[in-house]
Write an enzyme that holds these catalytic residues in place. Structure first.
Site, PDB file in Angstrom:
ATOM      1  N   ALA A  10       0.992  -1.113  -0.067  1.00  0.00           N
ATOM      2  CA  ALA A  10       0.132  -0.060   0.084  1.00  0.00           C
ATOM      3  C   ALA A  10       0.659   1.303  -0.105  1.00  0.00           C
ATOM      4  O   ALA A  10       0.391   2.279   0.525  1.00  0.00           O
ATOM      5  CB  ALA A  10      -0.757  -0.048   1.437  1.00  0.00           C
ATOM      6  N   ARG A  16      -1.255   7.750 -11.329  1.00  0.00           N
ATOM      7  CA  ARG A  16      -2.074   7.631 -12.432  1.00  0.00           C
ATOM      8  C   ARG A  16      -3.791   8.125 -11.808  1.00  0.00           C
ATOM      9  O   ARG A  16      -4.566   8.555 -12.654  1.00  0.00           O
ATOM     10  CB  ARG A  16      -2.414   6.283 -12.908  1.00  0.00           C
ATOM     11  CG  ARG A  16      -1.297   6.060 -13.879  1.00  0.00           C
ATOM     12  CD  ARG A  16      -1.247   4.659 -14.300  1.00  0.00           C
ATOM     13  NE  ARG A  16      -0.651   3.733 -12.954  1.00  0.00           N
ATOM     14  CZ  ARG A  16      -0.309   2.467 -13.172  1.00  0.00           C
ATOM     15  NH1 ARG A  16      -0.793   1.457 -14.250  1.00  0.00           N
ATOM     16  NH2 ARG A  16       0.153   1.751 -12.118  1.00  0.00           N
ATOM     17  N   GLY A  78       9.508  -0.229  -6.237  1.00  0.00           N
ATOM     18  CA  GLY A  78       8.701  -1.266  -6.907  1.00  0.00           C
ATOM     19  C   GLY A  78       7.977  -2.459  -5.983  1.00  0.00           C
ATOM     20  O   GLY A  78       8.272  -2.091  -4.756  1.00  0.00           O
ATOM     21  N   GLU A 155       5.520  -7.836 -17.526  1.00  0.00           N
ATOM     22  CA  GLU A 155       4.884  -6.638 -17.255  1.00  0.00           C
ATOM     23  C   GLU A 155       4.310  -5.903 -18.620  1.00  0.00           C
ATOM     24  O   GLU A 155       5.120  -6.223 -19.604  1.00  0.00           O
ATOM     25  CB  GLU A 155       5.769  -5.590 -16.536  1.00  0.00           C
ATOM     26  CG  GLU A 155       5.790  -5.898 -15.139  1.00  0.00           C
ATOM     27  CD  GLU A 155       4.598  -5.987 -14.389  1.00  0.00           C
ATOM     28  OE1 GLU A 155       3.767  -5.164 -14.258  1.00  0.00           O
ATOM     29  OE2 GLU A 155       4.085  -6.984 -13.885  1.00  0.00           O
ATOM     30  N   ASN A 170      -1.939 -11.258 -14.515  1.00  0.00           N
ATOM     31  CA  ASN A 170      -1.527 -11.358 -12.932  1.00  0.00           C
ATOM     32  C   ASN A 170      -2.402 -10.567 -12.285  1.00  0.00           C
ATOM     33  O   ASN A 170      -2.551  -9.285 -12.568  1.00  0.00           O
ATOM     34  CB  ASN A 170      -0.250 -10.668 -12.790  1.00  0.00           C
ATOM     35  CG  ASN A 170       0.479 -10.810 -11.625  1.00  0.00           C
ATOM     36  OD1 ASN A 170      -0.157 -11.397 -10.413  1.00  0.00           O
ATOM     37  ND2 ASN A 170       1.347  -9.932 -11.173  1.00  0.00           N
ATOM     38  N   TYR A 387     -29.686  29.676  19.610  1.00  0.00           N
ATOM     39  CA  TYR A 387     -28.393  29.964  19.336  1.00  0.00           C
ATOM     40  C   TYR A 387     -28.320  31.690  19.461  1.00  0.00           C
ATOM     41  O   TYR A 387     -29.033  32.317  18.828  1.00  0.00           O
ATOM     42  CB  TYR A 387     -27.970  29.785  17.872  1.00  0.00           C
ATOM     43  CG  TYR A 387     -26.610  30.020  17.637  1.00  0.00           C
ATOM     44  CD1 TYR A 387     -25.320  29.509  18.503  1.00  0.00           C
ATOM     45  CD2 TYR A 387     -26.089  30.392  16.504  1.00  0.00           C
ATOM     46  CE1 TYR A 387     -24.304  29.809  18.390  1.00  0.00           C
ATOM     47  CE2 TYR A 387     -24.897  30.757  16.120  1.00  0.00           C
ATOM     48  CZ  TYR A 387     -23.703  30.154  17.233  1.00  0.00           C
ATOM     49  OH  TYR A 387     -22.760  30.556  16.727  1.00  0.00           O
ATOM     50  N   ALA A 423     -50.691  31.069  17.999  1.00  0.00           N
ATOM     51  CA  ALA A 423     -49.932  31.099  16.742  1.00  0.00           C
ATOM     52  C   ALA A 423     -48.980  32.419  16.644  1.00  0.00           C
ATOM     53  O   ALA A 423     -49.738  33.635  17.240  1.00  0.00           O
ATOM     54  CB  ALA A 423     -50.639  30.996  15.356  1.00  0.00           C
TER      55      ALA A 423
HETATM   56  C1  UD1 Z   1       0.910  -4.717 -10.604  1.00  0.00           C
HETATM   57  C2  UD1 Z   1       1.852  -6.059 -11.032  1.00  0.00           C
HETATM   58  C3  UD1 Z   1       1.034  -6.433 -12.341  1.00  0.00           C
HETATM   59  C4  UD1 Z   1      -0.408  -7.008 -12.180  1.00  0.00           C
HETATM   60  C5  UD1 Z   1      -1.117  -5.550 -11.336  1.00  0.00           C
HETATM   61  C6  UD1 Z   1      -2.470  -6.108 -10.912  1.00  0.00           C
HETATM   62  C7  UD1 Z   1       4.048  -5.432 -10.541  1.00  0.00           C
HETATM   63  C8  UD1 Z   1       5.474  -5.122 -10.984  1.00  0.00           C
HETATM   64  N1  UD1 Z   1       2.990  -5.454 -11.434  1.00  0.00           N
HETATM   65  O1  UD1 Z   1       1.066  -3.788 -11.569  1.00  0.00           O
HETATM   66  O2  UD1 Z   1       1.594  -7.591 -12.889  1.00  0.00           O
HETATM   67  O3  UD1 Z   1      -1.009  -7.413 -13.393  1.00  0.00           O
HETATM   68  O4  UD1 Z   1      -0.259  -5.084 -10.163  1.00  0.00           O
HETATM   69  O5  UD1 Z   1      -3.159  -5.090 -10.514  1.00  0.00           O
HETATM   70  O6  UD1 Z   1       4.013  -5.726  -9.458  1.00  0.00           O
HETATM   71  N2  UD1 Z   1       3.572  -0.507  -4.165  1.00  0.00           N
HETATM   72  C9  UD1 Z   1       4.143  -0.357  -3.168  1.00  0.00           C
HETATM   73  N3  UD1 Z   1       5.383   0.054  -3.468  1.00  0.00           N
HETATM   74  C10 UD1 Z   1       6.034   0.078  -4.796  1.00  0.00           C
HETATM   75  C11 UD1 Z   1       5.135  -0.045  -5.738  1.00  0.00           C
HETATM   76  C12 UD1 Z   1       3.758  -0.339  -5.477  1.00  0.00           C
HETATM   77  O7  UD1 Z   1       3.743  -0.672  -1.900  1.00  0.00           O
HETATM   78  O8  UD1 Z   1       7.286   0.607  -4.816  1.00  0.00           O
HETATM   79  C13 UD1 Z   1       1.926  -0.992  -4.152  1.00  0.00           C
HETATM   80  C14 UD1 Z   1       0.843  -0.049  -4.619  1.00  0.00           C
HETATM   81  O9  UD1 Z   1       0.500   0.809  -3.468  1.00  0.00           O
HETATM   82  C15 UD1 Z   1      -0.186  -1.031  -5.088  1.00  0.00           C
HETATM   83  C16 UD1 Z   1       0.491  -2.358  -5.393  1.00  0.00           C
HETATM   84  O10 UD1 Z   1       1.774  -2.341  -4.751  1.00  0.00           O
HETATM   85  O11 UD1 Z   1      -1.211  -1.428  -4.219  1.00  0.00           O
HETATM   86  C17 UD1 Z   1       0.660  -2.478  -7.004  1.00  0.00           C
HETATM   87  O12 UD1 Z   1       1.477  -1.513  -7.743  1.00  0.00           O
HETATM   88  P1  UD1 Z   1       0.791  -0.778  -8.955  1.00  0.00           P
HETATM   89  O13 UD1 Z   1       2.071   0.280  -9.350  1.00  0.00           O
HETATM   90  O14 UD1 Z   1      -0.626  -0.442  -8.862  1.00  0.00           O
HETATM   91  O15 UD1 Z   1       1.289  -2.167 -10.130  1.00  0.00           O
HETATM   92  P2  UD1 Z   1       0.491  -2.112 -11.356  1.00  0.00           P
HETATM   93  O16 UD1 Z   1       1.348  -1.438 -12.401  1.00  0.00           O
HETATM   94  O17 UD1 Z   1      -1.024  -2.172 -11.231  1.00  0.00           O
HETATM   95 CA    CA Z   2      -2.171  -1.464  -9.750  1.00  0.00          CA
END
Ligand code: UD1
Ligand code: CA
Length: 460
Positions: A10, A16, A78, A155, A170, A387, A423
């Site tokens: 999270a 985006r 990531g 990805e 995924n 009030y 009234a």
């Molecule tokens: C990710 C997956 C993708 C999958 C998709 C499903 C990866 C690289 N890709 O892509 O394969 O199809 O989810 O919805 O995992 N987050 C962190 N720290 C970070 C980056 C992300 O905590 O450094 C958390 C975000 O808050 C989010 C989750 O990880 O809740 C997924 O990250 P997001 O950037 O949304 O990944 P997607 O591009 O959707």
């Molecule tokens: Ca996502």
């Protein structure tokens, strides 16, 4: 039995979404996405939950409270890097760890349960929850070999033209053998299109070590939707709304137009309630049997008694008794307590006030900071003047009294039991019980004055 753990990701800002609010805090039917995830995954019986949060994410912590431990990911490098932040807390544990994203709010506890069961029954080191997406754009694709075994995840941004055609995605949810997960994470690099440490790379790493890797294909793509922008957020809202509404309908609630009825997840509704279109019921509301709500009404954190009718009205943080009639166009503000069989009619506002059994405020009144007994009739246009610009004062109206139209009751003031207020009165002093209080200028009639006046004006 195998011990089970969860890691919730999270920490992402969610660029985006184009929002100052952390992505995972965006609500779906009033509840932050990450809270949906936590509440559903908690149902599978977990030893421990660790949520990875980003810098300045105090609000995430506030929402989730002590239901999870937290680790900080200072820089968002990531999803793989995010999981590594939980290593200190998790690395020595033996068992199955589910990794879930905070932005997939629709996955149900049943699916989490099935994923765990499938993973443990297969004896895999990793099991990916996958789904067939009608439009896989943006998702990681599941790449299988000639034997149809999962090889790796690629990805979207790293995929070849051939790989982009794959529609098995995924979902971002996986079960891992906990120790194998943290071992494999050591080998994840950031040599890819986004320069990030991808959690999905763990799949290929395990596969290359000849470990067993499997996929569990969800039958329902809608459930696995990942919310990256506001378009997907609206889709999630719609799916969740219809899911909740369907459940209520199956439990015996009539919802005239489920597309146009918004019921938050924690609302309780008893059978034989009827809900008309344009209604929003939120918070911890409880609606008892045979109540009729709507059209176009908002009920938030209220208990609504059996057989009560609320039409075109707004009610918040209040208790409404049985067989009460509210609206159309009434506003029940916080801390109202409306007794059984009472009536609150059009353009009436009630705030922090008690209305006793059978009492009526039928039209155009403001009743605030008041204690109104039972069987009281409050005439049209009555105002409790509560009030003085600084403090608020109480108006007490005892049982069986009758307040005439267009009266001002200047608080603090008490109208005694069974009394009448004429009234148009402005009441500044207490009225003893069984009295008639008239507090208005006396009427004088000057007979014949009108024509004399007209004549004088014409003669000028
Ligand atoms: C990710 C997956 C993708 C999958 C998709 C499903 C990866 C690289 N890709 O892509 O394969 O199809 O989810 O919805 O995992 N987050 C962190 N720290 C970070 C980056 C992300 O905590 O450094 C958390 C975000 O808050 C989010 C989750 O990880 O809740 C997924 O990250 P997001 O950037 O949304 O990944 P997607 O591009 O959707
Ligand atoms: Ca996502």
């Amino acid at each position: 039995m195998t011990k089970r753990y969860a890691i919730i990701l999270a920490a992402g800002q969610g660029t985006r979404m184009k929002s100052k609010l952390y992505k995972v805090l965006h609500p779906v039917l009033g509840k932050p996405m990450v809270q949906h995830v936590l509440e559903q995954v908690s149902e599978v019986g977990l030893e421990d939950i660790v949520t990875v949060v980003g810098f300045g994410s105090d609000k995430v912590k506030e929402h989730l409270g002590d239901r999870t431990k937290f680790v900080l990911q200072e820089e968002q490098l990531g999803t793989g890097h995010a999981v590594i932040q939980a290593e200190e807390l998790m690395k020595d544990k033996k068992g199955t760890t589910i990794v879930v994203c905070g932005d997939t709010p629709l996955i149900t506890k049943e699916t989490f349960q099935q994923l765990f069961d499938h993973h443990e029954n297969e004896g895999s080191k990793a099991t990916i929850l996958t789904a067939k997406a009608p439009n896989p754009f943006g998702y990681g694709r599941v790449i299988r070999n000639a034997q149809n075994e999962v090889e790796r995840i690629v990805e979207h941004k790293d995929a070849t033209q051939e790989e982009l055609v794959v529609d098995e995605i995924n979902t971002g949810t996986y079960c891992f053998d906990n120790e194998a997960l943290f071992e494999a994470l050591k080998e994840v690099s950031n040599d890819n299109a986004q320069g990030e440490y991808y959690l999905p790379d763990v799949i290929e790493i395990l596969k290359n070590k000849s470990e067993k890797v499997s996929a569990f294909l969800s039958s329902n793509f809608d459930e696995t939707l990942g919310v990256n922008d506001r378009v997907a957020l609206a889709q999630a809202e719609k799916t969740m709304k219809l899911r909740i509404n369907e459940q209520h309908m199956r439990n015996g609630v009539s919802i005239i137009d489920p597309e146009n009825t918004y019921i938050q997840p924690d609302v309780v509704i008893e059978p034989d309630v009827v809900i008309y279109p344009g209604t929003i019921i939120s918070g911890k509301s409880i609606i008892h049997e045979h109540a009729i709500i709507g059209p176009n009404s908002e009920v938030s954190n209220c208990e609504v008694g059996a057989h009560t009718v609320i039409k075109q009205s707004v009610a918040t943080d209040s208790k409404i008794g049985e067989r009460v009639n509210i609206g159309p166009f009434a506003h029940i503000r916080p801390d109202a307590n409306i007794g059984d069989e009472a009536k609150v009619g059009n353009f009436v506002e009630i705030k922090k006030a008690e209305l006793g059994k059978g009492s009526k405020v039928s039209h155009l009144s403001y009743i605030g900071d008041a204690k109104v007994g039972s069987n009281v009739n409050i005439g049209c246009g009555t105002i409790t003047v509560n009030y003085d610009g600084k403090n608020k004062y109480l108006t007490t109206i005892e049982d069986d009294s009758f307040i005439g139209c267009n009266s001002n009751l200047i608080a603090p003031v008490t109208i005694g039991k069974g009394s009448y207020v004429a009234a148009g009165s402005t009441i500044t002093k207490n009225v003893p019980e069984d009295s008639l209080s008239v507090a208005r200028a006396r009427q004088t009639n000057k007979e014949g004055y009108a024509s004399r006046l007209k004549k004088r004006l014409e003669d000028k």
